[in-house]
Write a protein that holds these residues in place. Structure first.
Motif, PDB file in Angstrom:
ATOM      1  N   ASN A  85      55.232 -53.441 -83.620  1.00  0.00           N
ATOM      2  CA  ASN A  85      55.179 -53.543 -85.083  1.00  0.00           C
ATOM      3  C   ASN A  85      54.456 -52.347 -85.694  1.00  0.00           C
ATOM      4  O   ASN A  85      53.663 -52.488 -86.630  1.00  0.00           O
ATOM      5  CB  ASN A  85      54.509 -54.857 -85.502  1.00  0.00           C
ATOM      6  N   ASN A  86      54.735 -51.189 -85.133  1.00  0.00           N
ATOM      7  CA  ASN A  86      54.033 -49.979 -85.556  1.00  0.00           C
ATOM      8  C   ASN A  86      54.927 -48.784 -85.254  1.00  0.00           C
ATOM      9  O   ASN A  86      55.328 -48.581 -84.101  1.00  0.00           O
ATOM     10  CB  ASN A  86      52.711 -49.860 -84.796  1.00  0.00           C
ATOM     11  N   ILE A  87      55.270 -48.030 -86.300  1.00  0.00           N
ATOM     12  CA  ILE A  87      56.074 -46.822 -86.108  1.00  0.00           C
ATOM     13  C   ILE A  87      55.234 -45.627 -86.526  1.00  0.00           C
ATOM     14  O   ILE A  87      54.915 -45.459 -87.711  1.00  0.00           O
ATOM     15  CB  ILE A  87      57.375 -46.887 -86.922  1.00  0.00           C
ATOM     16  N   ASP A  88      54.842 -44.850 -85.536  1.00  0.00           N
ATOM     17  CA  ASP A  88      54.054 -43.634 -85.785  1.00  0.00           C
ATOM     18  C   ASP A  88      52.821 -43.911 -86.632  1.00  0.00           C
ATOM     19  O   ASP A  88      52.523 -43.212 -87.602  1.00  0.00           O
ATOM     20  CB  ASP A  88      54.928 -42.570 -86.460  1.00  0.00           C
ATOM     21  N   GLY A  89      52.089 -44.978 -86.286  1.00  0.00           N
ATOM     22  CA  GLY A  89      50.844 -45.287 -86.976  1.00  0.00           C
ATOM     23  C   GLY A  89      50.993 -46.122 -88.225  1.00  0.00           C
ATOM     24  O   GLY A  89      49.989 -46.503 -88.837  1.00  0.00           O
ATOM     25  N   GLN A  90      52.233 -46.457 -88.633  1.00  0.00           N
ATOM     26  CA  GLN A  90      52.454 -47.270 -89.822  1.00  0.00           C
ATOM     27  C   GLN A  90      52.832 -48.686 -89.400  1.00  0.00           C
ATOM     28  O   GLN A  90      53.924 -48.909 -88.872  1.00  0.00           O
ATOM     29  CB  GLN A  90      53.564 -46.660 -90.688  1.00  0.00           C
ATOM     30  N   PRO A  91      51.936 -49.675 -89.621  1.00  0.00           N
ATOM     31  CA  PRO A  91      52.248 -51.055 -89.216  1.00  0.00           C
ATOM     32  C   PRO A  91      53.445 -51.609 -89.997  1.00  0.00           C
ATOM     33  O   PRO A  91      53.644 -51.295 -91.169  1.00  0.00           O
ATOM     34  CB  PRO A  91      50.964 -51.826 -89.555  1.00  0.00           C
ATOM     35  N   ILE A  92      54.240 -52.423 -89.322  1.00  0.00           N
ATOM     36  CA  ILE A  92      55.334 -53.162 -89.959  1.00  0.00           C
ATOM     37  C   ILE A  92      54.753 -54.473 -90.453  1.00  0.00           C
ATOM     38  O   ILE A  92      54.282 -55.298 -89.668  1.00  0.00           O
ATOM     39  CB  ILE A  92      56.482 -53.397 -88.971  1.00  0.00           C
ATOM     40  N   SER A  93      54.779 -54.684 -91.755  1.00  0.00           N
ATOM     41  CA  SER A  93      54.067 -55.808 -92.371  1.00  0.00           C
ATOM     42  C   SER A  93      54.520 -57.147 -91.804  1.00  0.00           C
ATOM     43  O   SER A  93      55.720 -57.431 -91.720  1.00  0.00           O
ATOM     44  CB  SER A  93      54.284 -55.786 -93.891  1.00  0.00           C
ATOM     45  N   ASP A  94      53.529 -57.948 -91.410  1.00  0.00           N
ATOM     46  CA  ASP A  94      53.730 -59.322 -90.942  1.00  0.00           C
ATOM     47  C   ASP A  94      54.638 -59.413 -89.720  1.00  0.00           C
ATOM     48  O   ASP A  94      55.261 -60.446 -89.471  1.00  0.00           O
ATOM     49  CB  ASP A  94      54.280 -60.211 -92.063  1.00  0.00           C
ATOM     50  N   GLY A  95      54.712 -58.347 -88.938  1.00  0.00           N
ATOM     51  CA  GLY A  95      55.474 -58.410 -87.696  1.00  0.00           C
ATOM     52  C   GLY A  95      54.694 -59.164 -86.626  1.00  0.00           C
ATOM     53  O   GLY A  95      53.472 -59.088 -86.537  1.00  0.00           O
ATOM     54  N   THR A  96      55.402 -59.918 -85.797  1.00  0.00           N
ATOM     55  CA  THR A  96      54.759 -60.695 -84.740  1.00  0.00           C
ATOM     56  C   THR A  96      54.986 -60.032 -83.380  1.00  0.00           C
ATOM     57  O   THR A  96      56.001 -59.362 -83.156  1.00  0.00           O
ATOM     58  CB  THR A  96      55.291 -62.130 -84.700  1.00  0.00           C
ATOM     59  N   PHE A  97      54.042 -60.249 -82.482  1.00  0.00           N
ATOM     60  CA  PHE A  97      54.147 -59.723 -81.123  1.00  0.00           C
ATOM     61  C   PHE A  97      53.244 -60.547 -80.225  1.00  0.00           C
ATOM     62  O   PHE A  97      52.160 -60.976 -80.638  1.00  0.00           O
ATOM     63  CB  PHE A  97      53.714 -58.254 -81.060  1.00  0.00           C
ATOM     64  N   LEU A  98      53.677 -60.757 -78.989  1.00  0.00           N
ATOM     65  CA  LEU A  98      52.829 -61.426 -78.006  1.00  0.00           C
ATOM     66  C   LEU A  98      53.226 -60.963 -76.617  1.00  0.00           C
ATOM     67  O   LEU A  98      54.399 -61.034 -76.237  1.00  0.00           O
ATOM     68  CB  LEU A  98      52.972 -62.949 -78.103  1.00  0.00           C
ATOM     69  N   LEU A  99      52.233 -60.455 -75.868  1.00  0.00           N
ATOM     70  CA  LEU A  99      52.403 -60.141 -74.449  1.00  0.00           C
ATOM     71  C   LEU A  99      51.736 -61.261 -73.670  1.00  0.00           C
ATOM     72  O   LEU A  99      50.507 -61.381 -73.675  1.00  0.00           O
ATOM     73  CB  LEU A  99      51.761 -58.794 -74.118  1.00  0.00           C
TER      74      LEU A  99
ATOM     75  N   SER B 219      50.034 -57.475 -84.637  1.00  0.00           N
ATOM     76  CA  SER B 219      50.640 -58.802 -84.701  1.00  0.00           C
ATOM     77  C   SER B 219      49.947 -59.593 -85.802  1.00  0.00           C
ATOM     78  O   SER B 219      48.996 -59.107 -86.438  1.00  0.00           O
ATOM     79  CB  SER B 219      50.516 -59.525 -83.353  1.00  0.00           C
ATOM     80  N   VAL B 220      50.401 -60.827 -86.001  1.00  0.00           N
ATOM     81  CA  VAL B 220      49.860 -61.643 -87.090  1.00  0.00           C
ATOM     82  C   VAL B 220      48.646 -62.442 -86.645  1.00  0.00           C
ATOM     83  O   VAL B 220      47.617 -62.475 -87.316  1.00  0.00           O
ATOM     84  CB  VAL B 220      50.942 -62.592 -87.639  1.00  0.00           C
ATOM     85  N   ASP B 221      48.731 -63.088 -85.477  1.00  0.00           N
ATOM     86  CA  ASP B 221      47.676 -64.023 -85.090  1.00  0.00           C
ATOM     87  C   ASP B 221      47.150 -63.785 -83.680  1.00  0.00           C
ATOM     88  O   ASP B 221      45.991 -64.003 -83.415  1.00  0.00           O
ATOM     89  CB  ASP B 221      48.204 -65.457 -85.202  1.00  0.00           C
ATOM     90  N   ARG B 222      48.000 -63.358 -82.767  1.00  0.00           N
ATOM     91  CA  ARG B 222      47.594 -63.146 -81.376  1.00  0.00           C
ATOM     92  C   ARG B 222      48.377 -61.976 -80.810  1.00  0.00           C
ATOM     93  O   ARG B 222      49.457 -61.644 -81.297  1.00  0.00           O
ATOM     94  CB  ARG B 222      47.816 -64.408 -80.545  1.00  0.00           C
ATOM     95  N   ALA B 223      47.844 -61.357 -79.750  1.00  0.00           N
ATOM     96  CA  ALA B 223      48.498 -60.178 -79.193  1.00  0.00           C
ATOM     97  C   ALA B 223      48.695 -60.270 -77.684  1.00  0.00           C
ATOM     98  O   ALA B 223      49.793 -60.010 -77.192  1.00  0.00           O
ATOM     99  CB  ALA B 223      47.703 -58.920 -79.543  1.00  0.00           C
TER     100      ALA B 223
ATOM    101  N   LEU C  39      44.453 -53.042 -80.907  1.00  0.00           N
ATOM    102  CA  LEU C  39      45.048 -54.334 -81.262  1.00  0.00           C
ATOM    103  C   LEU C  39      44.672 -54.625 -82.702  1.00  0.00           C
ATOM    104  O   LEU C  39      43.493 -54.770 -83.031  1.00  0.00           O
ATOM    105  CB  LEU C  39      44.528 -55.449 -80.341  1.00  0.00           C
ATOM    106  N   GLY C  40      45.665 -54.692 -83.584  1.00  0.00           N
ATOM    107  CA  GLY C  40      45.388 -54.877 -84.997  1.00  0.00           C
ATOM    108  C   GLY C  40      46.273 -55.922 -85.623  1.00  0.00           C
ATOM    109  O   GLY C  40      47.253 -56.389 -85.032  1.00  0.00           O
ATOM    110  N   SER C  41      45.931 -56.301 -86.838  1.00  0.00           N
ATOM    111  CA  SER C  41      46.695 -57.301 -87.583  1.00  0.00           C
ATOM    112  C   SER C  41      47.779 -56.622 -88.400  1.00  0.00           C
ATOM    113  O   SER C  41      47.531 -55.615 -89.069  1.00  0.00           O
ATOM    114  CB  SER C  41      45.775 -58.103 -88.497  1.00  0.00           C
ATOM    115  N   SER C  42      48.974 -57.184 -88.361  1.00  0.00           N
ATOM    116  CA  SER C  42      50.078 -56.682 -89.185  1.00  0.00           C
ATOM    117  C   SER C  42      50.113 -57.350 -90.548  1.00  0.00           C
ATOM    118  O   SER C  42      51.022 -57.103 -91.334  1.00  0.00           O
ATOM    119  CB  SER C  42      51.416 -56.918 -88.466  1.00  0.00           C
TER     120      SER C  42
ATOM    121  N   ALA D  21      42.344 -58.071 -92.479  1.00  0.00           N
ATOM    122  CA  ALA D  21      42.785 -59.241 -91.710  1.00  0.00           C
ATOM    123  C   ALA D  21      42.520 -58.992 -90.231  1.00  0.00           C
ATOM    124  O   ALA D  21      42.590 -57.865 -89.745  1.00  0.00           O
ATOM    125  CB  ALA D  21      44.263 -59.509 -91.950  1.00  0.00           C
ATOM    126  N   GLU D  22      42.199 -60.040 -89.511  1.00  0.00           N
ATOM    127  CA  GLU D  22      41.926 -59.897 -88.095  1.00  0.00           C
ATOM    128  C   GLU D  22      42.781 -60.853 -87.291  1.00  0.00           C
ATOM    129  O   GLU D  22      43.279 -61.869 -87.790  1.00  0.00           O
ATOM    130  CB  GLU D  22      40.447 -60.145 -87.787  1.00  0.00           C
TER     131      GLU D  22
END
Length: 721
Positions: free
Chosen positions: A256-270, A291-295, A312-315, A321-322
């Motif tokens: 959820n990140n293209i060249d340092g620009q987060p994609i708003s409210d994108g979710t991700f989980l590994l 991600s929104v809530d967990r990574a 690891l940051g919040s989208s 937001a954390e």
């Protein structure tokens, strides 16, 4: 044989004959965008299969798109499984490409969906395959079944290369990129030595957000995922048991990140889950994951896990937001987050959680949230023994490592950043030197491979704890709750602010009142320039005073009479009379004696009683005022209990009510076949469940209505079948 199938067969045969019986390495060209037939991708795969696996075959594409559109192959059914020793290169086309990954061919699934699943490529019992430059696209979904459409299926597959740096693949639409699912109770085949590099998952061909995507691999070992971009993606990988080698290297990926620009409210989980009997390691390094809530979730991993140099940051679009669960570790043997030399600092805009057994070491990181060790973890104890100007000393367990973290209050989203560390001597003493400027400081203790929680470093007399808050409950939802800070030695310069769970400011004094039940927070700043500290949630509980409602009953009276409704009153209770069942604001009378006087009117009416004690209300009870009147009676002469829904039962029809009621029915032999003391109960033409025969029956009614009129009537009825 259909025309299409015959064409496939001819293409396959020609490919086989063209390749020659020597089965040398061959290149097969895809010249058609059709689902099958000569020049199709399907035909090329069949030809490569027929050519054997001794040498590496190549499938290239000589297709061109229209304008800026990529050439698109429309697939309506699954392609044949890929043979071993094969390269499929979609970047071999001329014309437009998917940015960043150089993909030149779109594979598009057009349906229909058969057997609830569709896979673009299937790698089954195969090895040494490379796939690059392909845009897998599903435009039909989403489907109710989560794994309905997949880009690549892997089962008993090894030495597989999915994409290369700057020559990757794209997985777009409602699908999963990679999968080896379990079917019909058969375990998923193994996945070994699979390299996923330079791909994009979850964007379309113009790099806009598409549907949710995923990677689901089980029984996996020796995986690497590098330089991929994931958007709205879940990666769930389960380790193979009793297998040598590393589990997974997850390096240089973005989410959820293209060249340092987060994609708003994108979710991700590994999500990584280990298995038994394994050695090796897991490495998660240099990733930028939003991600929104967990990574990251780690579970049951028996070998060492290293996490270093990740962000690891919040989208979320909200400022500061954390991630509530940035990293979750459950029953893992040994997880190291960061490095002791400071070269692998993670920037974690969220909290770290540990559950169950195992050890978790947190070294020299930056944290927006907290560290939450497992409740079963043995944490080292620590006390500050000296603090003056630039010297901080304390006492902990011998050999334990104390880390100092601090925040910069000028930062709008202050991170707890590692500053310095010290190792306790044989007596547990430690010393840290630092220029302590205005800010908030925290200490962690790492003992025997386990890092404890972040403890705020503050003057003990000024440290506010939950035990310092006096809480008054909210009684009966009347907003009677209160919170009061009772800390005698609180620094007078300390600034206080009470807030609700939504962040609404409620007051700045030591005590706030008029609170409904719920969660609250106390934000404090100990001096000008110091960072804020938030205590909470502080719960104001809800309390109810339980007491029995009045007894519901009927009151009989004459029309237009004055009636007293009498409730057995108790001291300290107030009684309310309503003429409707809603709320306490529409009471027509109230009484501490429990006595109400009303005019009965000329028709039945229901009243409602509620009892109040303090701020608490009882449940509602009903008082039904009934008007006495002579009972009118009508006796049907026949009925037909045949189950057709018409005249299936027999009873007297009345518009009145009775103080006494007794109905009996006899057959021609004088045998009692039915008896009832309830006016609403009817005879269904049976005796003890047995159907009675057609004929004449005698009924006798003895009753007294509410006007005290005695009734005795007798007659006949006809049962017709």
């Amino acid at each position: 044989m259909t025309k299409h199938c015959f064409a496939c067969f001819l293409g396959f045969l020609c490919g086989f004959l063209f390749s020659g019986s020597t089965l040398r390495a061959a290149t097969f060209l895809v010249t058609s965008t059709a689902n099958d037939g000569p020049g199709s991708l399907r035909n090329a795969i069949l030809s490569a299969t027929a050519n054997g696996t001794t040498e590496k075959d190549t499938i290239l594409f000589t297709l061109t798109g229209s304008g800026s559109a990529l050439p698109t192959i429309q697939l309506s059914s699954e392609l044949p499984p890929l043979p071993s020793n094969l390269l499929i290169d979609g970047s071999s086309t001329t014309g437009p490409r998917v940015p960043r990954i150089n993909a030149g061919i779109i594979l598009n699934f057009t349906g229909p969906l058969s057997f609830q699943r569709f896979h673009f490529f299937r790698i089954l019992e195969a090895t040494d395959i490379t796939i690059k430059g392909i845009a897998f696209q599903n435009l039909l979904g989403p489907f109710q079944f989560e794994l309905a459409v997949a880009g690549i299926q892997l089962s008993n597959a090894s030495q597989i290369q999915i994409g290369e740096e700057e020559n990757g693949n794209l997985f777009s639409g409602a699908m999963v990129a990679l999968v080896n699912e379990t079917r019909n109770g058969v375990e998923a085949g193994f996945v070994r030595d699979v390299h996923v590099v330079g791909n994009i998952v979850g964007l379309n061909t113009v790099l806009s957000k598409a549907d949710y995507n995923g990677i689901y691999l089980a029984n996996a070992k020796r995986l690497s995922m590098e330089k991929n971009l994931f958007v709205n993606t879940v990666l769930q990988v389960t380790e193979a048991s009793n297998t040598a080698g590393d589990f997974i290297n997850f390096i240089d990926n973005q989410a959820n990140n293209i060249d340092g620009q987060p994609i708003s409210d994108g979710t991700f989980l590994l999500r990584l889950e280990g298995s038994t009997g394994n050695n090796g390691k897991t490495l998660i390094e240099n990733n930028f994951l939003y991600s929104v809530d967990r990574a990251i979730e780690l579970k049951l991993i028996e070998h060492p896990v290293f996490m270093r140099a990740n962000l690891l940051g919040s989208s979320s679009s909200q400022a500061c937001a954390e991630l509530r669960f940035a990293i979750t570790v459950t029953d893992c043997k040994e997880v190291t987050i960061g490095t002791a030399d400071g070269e692998g600092t993670n920037r974690i805009r969220g909290s770290i959680w540990q559950y169950g057994t195992g050890k978790m070491i947190v070294w020299q990181n930056q944290l927006l949230g907290e560290i939450h060790p497992s409740t079963t973890a043995i944490q080292g104890s620590n006390t500050i023994t000296y603090y003056f100007e630039n010297i901080l000393r304390g006492k902990t367990d011998p050999g334990a490592i104390v880390q100092l973290y601090g925040t910069n209050c000028s930062d709008p989203c202050p991170l707890k950043t590692y500053i310095n560390a010290a190792t306790a001597d044989a007596e547990g003493n430690w010393t840290i030197s630092h220029n302590f400027l205005a800010g908030a400081y925290f200490l962690t203790v790492t003992k025997n491979g386990q890092t404890g929680s972040l403890q705020p470093m503050a003057n003990q007399s000024n440290l506010i704890r939950l035990n310092d808050i006096r809480i008054t409950a909210d009684t009966c939802e009347a907003s009677t709750g209160s919170l009061e800070l009772s800390l005698p030695n609180l620094d007078p310069s300390t600034q206080l602010k009470w807030t609700s769970s939504t962040g609404e400011s409620l007051g700045t004094e030591k005590k706030i009142t008029g609170l409904p039940a719920g969660d609250y927070f106390l934000v404090s700043r100990q001096s000008a320039g110091a960072c804020e500290t938030t205590l909470g949630p502080i719960q104001v509980p809800a309390v109810r005073i339980e007491f029995a409602p009045a007894q519901s009953r009927e009151v009989w009276t004459d029309a237009n009479a004055t009636v007293e409704i009498v409730i057995a009153a108790e001291p300290g209770l107030e009684y309310f009379l309503f003429d409707q069942a809603s709320g306490s604001t529409s009471a027509i009378d109230s009484s501490f004696t429990g006595v109400f006087t009303i005019n009965a009117g000329n028709s039945d009416k229901t009243y409602f009683i509620r009892i109040k004690k303090g701020n608490c209300w009882s449940e509602t009870s009903t008082i039904r005022v009934r008007i006495r009147k002579a009972a009118g009676l009508f006796f049907p002469t026949a009925f037909s209990p045949d189950g057709d829904g018409r005249n299936d039962t027999w009873k007297p029809i009345t518009d009145g009510s009775f103080e006494i009621y007794k109905l009996r029915i006899y057959n021609r032999l004088g045998q009692l076949v039915f008896e009832s003391g309830i006016p609403e109960q009817a005879w269904d033409g049976r005796l003890k469940g047995q159907t009675q025969s057609s004929g004449i029956y005698i009924w006798v009614l003895e009753a007294r209505d509410r006007t005290s009129v005695q009734i005795r009537k007798k007659g006949q009825l006809l049962l017709v079948r």
